[in-house]
Every structure is written in structure tokens, then in C-alpha cells.
Design an enzyme around this catalytic site. Structure first.
Site, PDB file in Angstrom:
ATOM      1  N   ASN A 119       0.844  -1.200   0.000  1.00  0.00           N
ATOM      2  CA  ASN A 119       0.000   0.000   0.000  1.00  0.00           C
ATOM      3  C   ASN A 119       0.870   1.237   0.000  1.00  0.00           C
ATOM      4  O   ASN A 119       1.925   1.292   0.620  1.00  0.00           O
ATOM      5  CB  ASN A 119      -0.945   0.055   1.205  1.00  0.00           C
ATOM      6  CG  ASN A 119      -1.969   1.171   1.023  1.00  0.00           C
ATOM      7  OD1 ASN A 119      -2.748   1.148   0.079  1.00  0.00           O
ATOM      8  ND2 ASN A 119      -1.926   2.163   1.899  1.00  0.00           N
ATOM      9  N   TYR A 176      -0.172  10.189   4.121  1.00  0.00           N
ATOM     10  CA  TYR A 176      -0.606  10.474   5.478  1.00  0.00           C
ATOM     11  C   TYR A 176       0.237  11.620   6.021  1.00  0.00           C
ATOM     12  O   TYR A 176       1.421  11.712   5.708  1.00  0.00           O
ATOM     13  CB  TYR A 176      -0.437   9.230   6.363  1.00  0.00           C
ATOM     14  CG  TYR A 176      -0.992   7.970   5.724  1.00  0.00           C
ATOM     15  CD1 TYR A 176      -2.335   7.922   5.329  1.00  0.00           C
ATOM     16  CD2 TYR A 176      -0.192   6.869   5.473  1.00  0.00           C
ATOM     17  CE1 TYR A 176      -2.863   6.798   4.724  1.00  0.00           C
ATOM     18  CE2 TYR A 176      -0.704   5.729   4.865  1.00  0.00           C
ATOM     19  CZ  TYR A 176      -2.034   5.696   4.486  1.00  0.00           C
ATOM     20  OH  TYR A 176      -2.540   4.578   3.884  1.00  0.00           O
ATOM     21  N   ASP A 198      -5.972  21.205   9.759  1.00  0.00           N
ATOM     22  CA  ASP A 198      -6.137  20.329   8.593  1.00  0.00           C
ATOM     23  C   ASP A 198      -7.046  20.965   7.542  1.00  0.00           C
ATOM     24  O   ASP A 198      -7.516  22.093   7.701  1.00  0.00           O
ATOM     25  CB  ASP A 198      -6.653  18.951   9.043  1.00  0.00           C
ATOM     26  CG  ASP A 198      -6.091  17.827   8.182  1.00  0.00           C
ATOM     27  OD1 ASP A 198      -6.083  17.976   6.937  1.00  0.00           O
ATOM     28  OD2 ASP A 198      -5.647  16.808   8.727  1.00  0.00           O
TER      29      ASP A 198
HETATM   30 MN   LIG Z   1      -4.501   1.695  -0.952  1.00  0.00          MN
END
Ligand SMILES: [Mn+2]
Length: 487
Positions: free
Chosen positions: A173, A177, A286
Site C-alpha cells: 500500500n 498520510y 487540517d
Molecule cells: Mn490503498
């Protein structure tokens, strides 16, 4: 059109007049964000801060800040082009539903040129391994980490591509982030509850194992984009990136962990995540426009830091919208339309308003054919991947331009009897949602702003009124006579 690395993109942007160099010293502590926010709001250029205070590494930012630059980054004139390429792949029509989606994504992999290419260092040394720092020589202070907002918990590295593998299946993956720099050797990994690498970490912890992690900065923009895209867990982001750039991504083995990263990355961080380790992360201003509070998140001790020759460091400022993540989200909206239509075929078009931060509102036009068709679509969206986090869904008829907010509002305000046309539900909401009374779940609303049918209970005399529209023949005549009218 594909780019070999971040520097290649920056050169192309500069030639196109889409990049400005800032030679004056600028402080990554608050000053960079103030400047970028102003430039972003004026739809201004990408910026290369050549002298960020406290770091020898130039800082590239706002590279994806307009839809034009986002399209350039993905090698197309318009973001719809990739959507059309995906739609073309889906013909002849695949079975609908989840099976169709899986098959479609599988087809991406059939394309010659899509799977990533492994580069062996026996042949040539990878660019990202020009400099290798180990152990206590690792120093994250070399990077121009950006503190964007006054109450942020520290500097953040916002465009890092985090690589993990599922401890049991080995499936890779790649995710984007946010990364808080805790100290010279530690970064916090803010992988949210719905994200794939979070699932890998949960499996590793259940097995009592440590999880290898590699974080790459400054790669081909198609790879950066793919890391942010809401792909199903089983789809390799590198396959998707290879499809977008029409060329395989070159990967190289990491120095100290069993993972691969783009050979042309500017900076790579490697380390092992020990089970059970958490560190307070945040606050962070954010893209919701609010600070997210401090929460415990995994923290990675960096064992090895590698760099290319004279690296350039990429970042992005997020905050109250609009910001640079707006065009990234618009790319996703356009590219994923044919895939969304594979699972919900009656969708004609959709729009995720930037002000809705992509999870808060979806406007959907449908080809309505039966009673409560709009409600069927709402339920389907609330069951579709990360679209399931949508809080408000406005459904309009196919003749509405979902990108024309006046058209949408006219229907959403006027075509609704709130005693009948609201669907209230509840379900998971985004990790960052600040308004839900409980974290991770909350209320949902669907507004059915389509024309109502007698079979749905709309029984007023004459049925749903006809919408005013000009006589087409007259409209055409006036167009022809426009010059004559001298207006
Ligand atoms: Mn993914």
C-alpha cells in the site's frame, strides 16, 4: 507525458510560466503558509523557496495549486481525459457492481507498461541513494518541515508517500498520510482509521510483529497523486500511477527494510514500527479548516535516511479551503466518475464542492427512472468505498449541471418538500470530522431535489409542473440576428 522526478516537473512548470522562484530567505515556521495561502487564493504559480530558513534544501510548494497544473502534473490537457481513458477501458461493458469494479481495476493492470519496474542496483545506483545516513546520523532537521498554523504541534511533512505491506498477503500500500516531525529521528504516522496502511499496522500488531515502513518524498507527480486517490485496498497504487503516466514507475529496494520506493525520490525515510508504540500527534490545522486535536498515533524511529544529489523537498499547505488540496480532489472527482458509474450506473455526473472538503457534500445528477430512485442512489453512495463518508447528498435530475451551483441550489431549495424529500440516516464519517457528536460516526442527510412522480406520492393536479424553457426556434433566430441587434 510523464516525469522522471520532482525536478523534471518543476522544470516543465517553470518553462510554462507556472513556477516562481523565491530567492529571499523565508521561514517554514508560519511564513511559508501565509505566502502560499495568498498565492493559492489568487490562482498563482507554484513556488520554489530556494532558501527556507534552517534548511539547506529548497522547498517546492503549490505545485498542484490550480486545475491546469494538476492536469499538467498528470500529463493531460484536461482532468476529464483520464476519466475518458478509464471509461474507454470499460468498454465493452463489464458487469456492474463490485465485480465490475474489480474487473475494471484489473484491466488497468493488463495494460502493458502499467506494472512498476524493479531497478537493480547492480546495474546502476538509484538516484535516491546518492547520500545514505544511518542511525544517529539521521537528521530530519535537514528537511524544511512546514509549521503552517500557530497552534500546530510542530513541523509537518505533508507530501510524504508512506509504503507498507500487508504482513500476511504481502500486498503493497502507498498512502499519503500527514507526518509530524517529533524530533531528529522520529515521525508520527497519522494514518486514519479508514486507511489501508492502518489496516496493515493492525494486522502486524495482532501478530505482535514490527511493521517495516518507507516514506518517499519528491517523486513523479502521478505517483504522488495515486497515493492520495481513494483506490480500493486491493489495487496497487503503482499500477494506477503507471496507467496515469503511461509508463512504468521505476522502483528500487530500500536500504534497510523489505520495501521498494521510487528510484528517483528526492528523500526516503526507512524504519520499523514497533508494536504498541504510540506518540501524541497534533494539533494540526487540517483541510477541514479546523485544528484536529491531539490523538495517539504510531511514531516511526527513522533508521536510514537517503537523499538524491541536491534534493528538492516537496510540501503542501492545507487549511481552511480553498487550498492546494482542492485541485487534487477535483482530479479524483473527474478520474473516478466512470468507476463510480460502474457501481451506480444511473449517475450522470457528480460534483464534490471544494468548500465541502470532499466528504461533507456530494451533488449527484441521475437519470431518474422509477419511484425513490434518488434514495436508491443515496444508499449506494453511502455504501461505496470512501464515498460512504459523505454527510450530505443532493440528488438532482440529469438536466441539471452539477458544477453550476446556482442551478443546483435553485433545485435543492425549490424542488423539495422537506416533509417528504429528506432521507435521514447515520453511518461512518471522516476521521477528521469535527462536527459529529461521536468520533467516526454521525448523521447523514440526502436531499431529493429531482422532479417528483405521482407514484412517489406527488398527486397535485397536472403532476409535476413543467420547467420554463425558451422556444428553441426563437432562441436560434435571436442568435442569428444578434449582430443586427447591435447589443
Ligand atoms: Mn490503498
Amino acid at each position: 507525458m510523464s516525469y522522471t522526478d520532482l525536478k523534471d516537473l518543476l522544470r516543465t512548470l517553470e518553462r510554462a510560466g507556472e513556477l516562481r522562484r523565491v530567492t529571499a530567505a523565508v521561514d517554514p515556521y508560519l511564513e511559508v503558509a501565509e505566502i502560499v495561502t495568498r498565492v493559492q487564493r489568487q490562482a498563482g504559480p507554484a513556488l520554489l523557496f530556494e532558501r527556507p530558513v534552517g534548511s539547506a534544501m529548497p522547498l517546492a510548494i503549490n505545485t498542484f495549486g490550480t486545475e491546469r497544473r494538476m492536469a499538467m502534473a498528470l500529463g493531460v490537457e484536461s482532468l476529464d481525459e483520464h476519466g475518458e481513458r478509464i471509461a474507454a477501458l470499460l468498454r465493452p461493458e463489464l458487469p456492474h457492481g463490485l465485480v465490475g469494479l474489480r474487473e475494471a481495476m484489473g484491466k488497468l493492470g493488463d495494460l502493458r507498461g502499467a506494472p512498476p519496474k524493479h531497478v537493480s542496483e547492480h546495474v546502476r545506483k538509484a538516484a535516491c541513494h546518492h547520500t545514505v545516513l544511518r542511525g544517529d546520523d539521521v537528521d530530519l532537521d535537514l528537511l524544511p518541515g512546514v509549521t503552517a498554523w500557530p497552534e500546530d504541534g510542530g513541523p509537518f511533512l505533508n507530501l510524504g508517500l508512506t509504503h507498507t505491506k500487508h504482513p500476511e498477503t504481502g500486498a503493497r500500500n502507498l498512502g499519503m498520510y500527514r507526518l509530524q516531525q517529533h524530533d531528529r529521528r522520529t515521525v508520527g504516522l497519522h494514518w486514519q482509521i479508514h486507511k489501508d496502511s492502518n489496516a496493515h499496522h493492525a494486522v502486524a500488531e495482532r501478530r505482535g510483529e514490527r511493521l517495516p515502513v518507507a516514506i518517499a518524498f519528491g517523486v513523479d507527480p502521478a505517483v504522488t497523486y495515486a497515493a492520495s486517490a481513494p483506490l480500493p485496498a486491493e489495487i496497487d497504487e503503482y499500477l494506477f500511477a503507471g496507467f496515469l503516466r503511461r509508463e512504468r514507475v521505476e522502483l528500487v529496494d530500500c536500504v534497510s527494510v523489505p520495501l521498494q520506493v521510487p528510484a528517483n525520490a528526492q528523500v526516503v525515510l526507512e524504519g520499523w514500527l514497533e508494536p504498541g508504540v504510540r506518540h501524541p500527534e497534533g494539533p494540526f490545522g487540517d483541510h477541514t479548516g479546523f485544528y484536529t486535536p491531539v490523538e495517539p498515533f504510531p511514531a516511526l524511529t527513522v533508521d536510514v535516511m537517503t537523499m538524491s544529489d541536491q534534493p528538492v523537498f516537496p510540501s503542501i499547505v492545507v487549511g481552511r479551503p480553498p487550498q492546494e488540496d482542492g485541485p487534487i480532489g477535483k482530479a479524483t472527482e473527474r478520474i473516478f466518475l466512470p468507476l463510480l458509474r460502474l457501481t451506480i450506473p444511473e449517475i450522470v455526473d457528480y460534483d464534490l464542492p471544494t468548500a465541502g472538503v470532499f466528504h461533507n457534500c456530494a451533488i449527484v445528477s441521475i437519470d431518474k427512472r422509477f419511484p425513490k430512485h434518488a434514495q436508491k442512489v443515496m444508499h449506494a453512495i453511502w455504501g461505496a468505498g470512501l464515498m460512504s463518508l459523505t454527510k450530505l447528498i443532493v440528488v438532482v435530475d440529469a438536466d441539471c449541471d452539477v458544477h453550476d451551483y446556482t442551478d443546483v441550489a435553485w433545485r435543492a431549495f425549490g424542488n423539495v418538500d422537506y416533509a417528504h424529500d429528506l432521507l435521514l440516516s447515520e453511518g461512518p464519517v471522516d476521521h477528521l470530522d469535527h462536527a459529529s457528536y461521536e468520533q467516526f460516526w454521525g448523521g447523514k442527510v440526502g436531499i431529493d431535489a429531482t422532479a417528483k412522480l405521482e407514484t412517489e406520492g406527488y398527486r397535485r393536479a397536472g403532476g409535476w409542473p413543467r420547467m420554463i424553457a425558451p422556444d428553441p426556434a426563437v432562441a436560434e433566430r435571436v442568435t442569428r440576428r444578434w449582430k443586427e441587434l447591435g447589443l
